[in-house]
Design a protein around this motif. Structure first.
Motif, PDB file in Angstrom:
ATOM      1  N   LEU A  25       0.753  -1.293   0.036  1.00 37.58           N
ATOM      2  CA  LEU A  25       0.209  -0.023   0.028  1.00 37.58           C
ATOM      3  C   LEU A  25       0.401   0.905  -0.272  1.00 37.58           C
ATOM      4  O   LEU A  25       0.888   2.015  -0.585  1.00 37.58           O
ATOM      5  CB  LEU A  25      -0.881  -0.297   1.653  1.00 37.58           C
ATOM      6  N   ALA A  26       1.773   1.496   1.134  1.00 36.12           N
ATOM      7  CA  ALA A  26       3.073   2.564   0.416  1.00 36.12           C
ATOM      8  C   ALA A  26       3.231   2.657  -0.644  1.00 36.12           C
ATOM      9  O   ALA A  26       3.326   3.488  -0.741  1.00 36.12           O
ATOM     10  CB  ALA A  26       3.560   2.509   1.457  1.00 36.12           C
ATOM     11  N   ASP A  27       3.639   1.562  -1.699  1.00 34.28           N
ATOM     12  CA  ASP A  27       4.075   1.518  -2.201  1.00 34.28           C
ATOM     13  C   ASP A  27       3.332   2.336  -3.901  1.00 34.28           C
ATOM     14  O   ASP A  27       3.774   2.770  -4.364  1.00 34.28           O
ATOM     15  CB  ASP A  27       4.260   0.212  -2.596  1.00 34.28           C
ATOM     16  N   LEU A 190      -8.351 -12.859  -1.717  1.00 30.20           N
ATOM     17  CA  LEU A 190      -7.636 -11.794  -3.128  1.00 30.20           C
ATOM     18  C   LEU A 190      -6.114 -12.774  -3.059  1.00 30.20           C
ATOM     19  O   LEU A 190      -5.588 -12.294  -4.396  1.00 30.20           O
ATOM     20  CB  LEU A 190      -8.337 -11.081  -3.027  1.00 30.20           C
ATOM     21  N   GLY A 191      -5.534 -12.745  -2.167  1.00 26.36           N
ATOM     22  CA  GLY A 191      -4.230 -12.835  -2.357  1.00 26.36           C
ATOM     23  C   GLY A 191      -3.400 -11.075  -1.943  1.00 26.36           C
ATOM     24  O   GLY A 191      -4.860 -10.416  -1.827  1.00 26.36           O
ATOM     25  N   VAL A 192      -2.727 -11.252  -1.661  1.00 30.46           N
ATOM     26  CA  VAL A 192      -1.813 -10.384  -0.989  1.00 30.46           C
ATOM     27  C   VAL A 192      -2.146  -8.703  -1.774  1.00 30.46           C
ATOM     28  O   VAL A 192      -2.452  -7.671  -1.617  1.00 30.46           O
ATOM     29  CB  VAL A 192      -0.410  -9.792  -0.750  1.00 30.46           C
ATOM     30  N   THR A 195      -5.747  -7.678  -2.768  1.00 28.37           N
ATOM     31  CA  THR A 195      -6.472  -7.502  -1.569  1.00 28.37           C
ATOM     32  C   THR A 195      -5.370  -5.511  -1.690  1.00 28.37           C
ATOM     33  O   THR A 195      -6.289  -4.764  -1.310  1.00 28.37           O
ATOM     34  CB  THR A 195      -6.370  -7.868   0.027  1.00 28.37           C
ATOM     35  N   ALA A 196      -4.192  -5.420  -1.653  1.00 28.46           N
ATOM     36  CA  ALA A 196      -4.006  -4.450  -1.542  1.00 28.46           C
ATOM     37  C   ALA A 196      -4.211  -3.338  -2.692  1.00 28.46           C
ATOM     38  O   ALA A 196      -4.695  -2.264  -2.132  1.00 28.46           O
ATOM     39  CB  ALA A 196      -2.129  -4.335  -1.863  1.00 28.46           C
ATOM     40  N   GLN A 197      -4.624  -3.735  -3.526  1.00 26.68           N
ATOM     41  CA  GLN A 197      -5.511  -2.736  -5.368  1.00 26.68           C
ATOM     42  C   GLN A 197      -7.064  -2.741  -4.407  1.00 26.68           C
ATOM     43  O   GLN A 197      -7.201  -1.238  -4.759  1.00 26.68           O
ATOM     44  CB  GLN A 197      -5.802  -3.822  -6.244  1.00 26.68           C
ATOM     45  N   LEU A 198      -7.496  -3.476  -3.938  1.00 28.02           N
ATOM     46  CA  LEU A 198      -8.737  -3.430  -3.782  1.00 28.02           C
ATOM     47  C   LEU A 198      -8.771  -2.231  -2.348  1.00 28.02           C
ATOM     48  O   LEU A 198      -9.691  -1.628  -2.205  1.00 28.02           O
ATOM     49  CB  LEU A 198      -9.595  -4.375  -2.790  1.00 28.02           C
ATOM     50  N   LEU A 199      -8.047  -2.257  -0.991  1.00 31.62           N
ATOM     51  CA  LEU A 199      -7.602  -1.181  -0.350  1.00 31.62           C
ATOM     52  C   LEU A 199      -7.025   0.021  -0.774  1.00 31.62           C
ATOM     53  O   LEU A 199      -7.702   1.310  -0.769  1.00 31.62           O
ATOM     54  CB  LEU A 199      -6.833  -2.209   0.738  1.00 31.62           C
ATOM     55  N   TYR A 202     -10.355   1.143  -2.052  1.00 34.72           N
ATOM     56  CA  TYR A 202     -11.161   1.762  -0.493  1.00 34.72           C
ATOM     57  C   TYR A 202     -10.843   3.187   0.007  1.00 34.72           C
ATOM     58  O   TYR A 202     -11.361   4.775   0.046  1.00 34.72           O
ATOM     59  CB  TYR A 202     -10.814   1.225   0.144  1.00 34.72           C
ATOM     60  N   VAL A 203      -9.259   3.640   0.192  1.00 32.27           N
ATOM     61  CA  VAL A 203      -8.651   4.483   0.356  1.00 32.27           C
ATOM     62  C   VAL A 203      -9.028   5.719  -0.790  1.00 32.27           C
ATOM     63  O   VAL A 203      -9.757   6.633   0.236  1.00 32.27           O
ATOM     64  CB  VAL A 203      -7.209   4.523   0.761  1.00 32.27           C
ATOM     65  N   GLU A 204      -9.264   5.889  -1.664  1.00 30.31           N
ATOM     66  CA  GLU A 204      -9.285   6.726  -2.723  1.00 30.31           C
ATOM     67  C   GLU A 204     -10.314   6.750  -2.482  1.00 30.31           C
ATOM     68  O   GLU A 204     -11.301   8.412  -2.246  1.00 30.31           O
ATOM     69  CB  GLU A 204      -9.011   6.418  -3.955  1.00 30.31           C
ATOM     70  N   ARG A 205     -11.562   6.204  -2.009  1.00 30.19           N
ATOM     71  CA  ARG A 205     -12.830   6.659  -2.244  1.00 30.19           C
ATOM     72  C   ARG A 205     -13.414   7.778  -0.707  1.00 30.19           C
ATOM     73  O   ARG A 205     -13.548   7.968  -0.885  1.00 30.19           O
ATOM     74  CB  ARG A 205     -13.819   5.231  -2.124  1.00 30.19           C
TER      75      ARG A 205
END
Length: 213
Positions: A25-27, A190-192, A195-199, A202-205
């Motif tokens: 996510l940081a990346d 979904l795998g790491v 899941t990171a893409q999904l998060l 969510y954060v963008e929203r």
């Protein structure tokens, strides 16, 4: 338009991939990632030996004092006194560092009650990562040195118990309970990476919703 300052906090079951997700996510956002780095910063700020912060990491006070007593006696560190190394004081030093890094800019913070410490931040997005027992055991054996599924399961039980006790002691919430976080997600599905893409979405929203207020 520049994004407002935000913080993503990650609570996690041991072996769920929470650290990997935090780094990813940081990346994805191009922001700093904080985990063990918080210990070094808190140690430097307090003047206390980093070894004590390592031993105190996510430990409740009673457990901490038992863990450190031998070091204080054997290592000649008793001059500082147990009061200086009390769990509440070490928690305060680490909390101060977490607030400082959050104030300095957007970031990802893993564990250490960061969601509670930063509860007054206008855009603190708290998440909790869990996973299936099978996935956790496989990851613990691959990444944490467990030599058998039985050993991995014992590590999982022990570390989750420690994290839950630490979180419940210092906050008015329950570790791992959905009501304690903005979003809880099973990384096994979904795998790491996904899941990171999904998060990220969510954060963008959440950022967009905050900007629209």
């Amino acid at each position: 338009m520049e994004k407002p300052r935000f913080v993503i906090t990650i609570g996690r079951q041991f072996g769920s991939g929470g650290r990997e997700l935090g780094r990813r996510l940081a990346d994805l956002f191009g922001i700093p990632y904080y985990d063990k780095e918080l210990i070094a910063a808190a140690s430097k700020e307090s003047g206390i030996d980093p070894e004590y912060f390592e031993k105190a990491d996510e430990q409740i006070p009673g457990t901490l004092i038992r863990a450190l007593t031998a070091n204080l006696i054997m290592g000649g560190g008793a001059a500082r006194g147990q009061h200086a190394l009390a769990g509440e004081n070490i928690f305060k030093f680490q909390s101060d560092v977490i607030r400082e890094v959050a104030q300095s800019g957007s970031c990802v913070v893993v564990g250490r009650c960061a969601d509670y410490i930063l509860r007054d931040e206008p855009l603190c997005i708290s998440t909790f990562i869990y996973a299936s027992t099978e996935d956790r055991i496989e990851r613990i054996m691959r990444c944490h040195g467990a030599r058998s599924p039985k050993e991995a399961a014992e590590m999982m039980r022990r570390i989750d118990k420690k994290r839950a006790a630490y979180y419940d002691f210092y906050t008015d919430k329950r570790w791992g309970a959905a009501v304690s976080y903005d979003l809880c997600i099973d990384s096994s599905i979904l795998g790491v990476e996904q899941t990171a893409q999904l998060l990220r979405d969510y954060v963008e929203r959440r950022i967009a919703a905050e900007a629209a207020r």
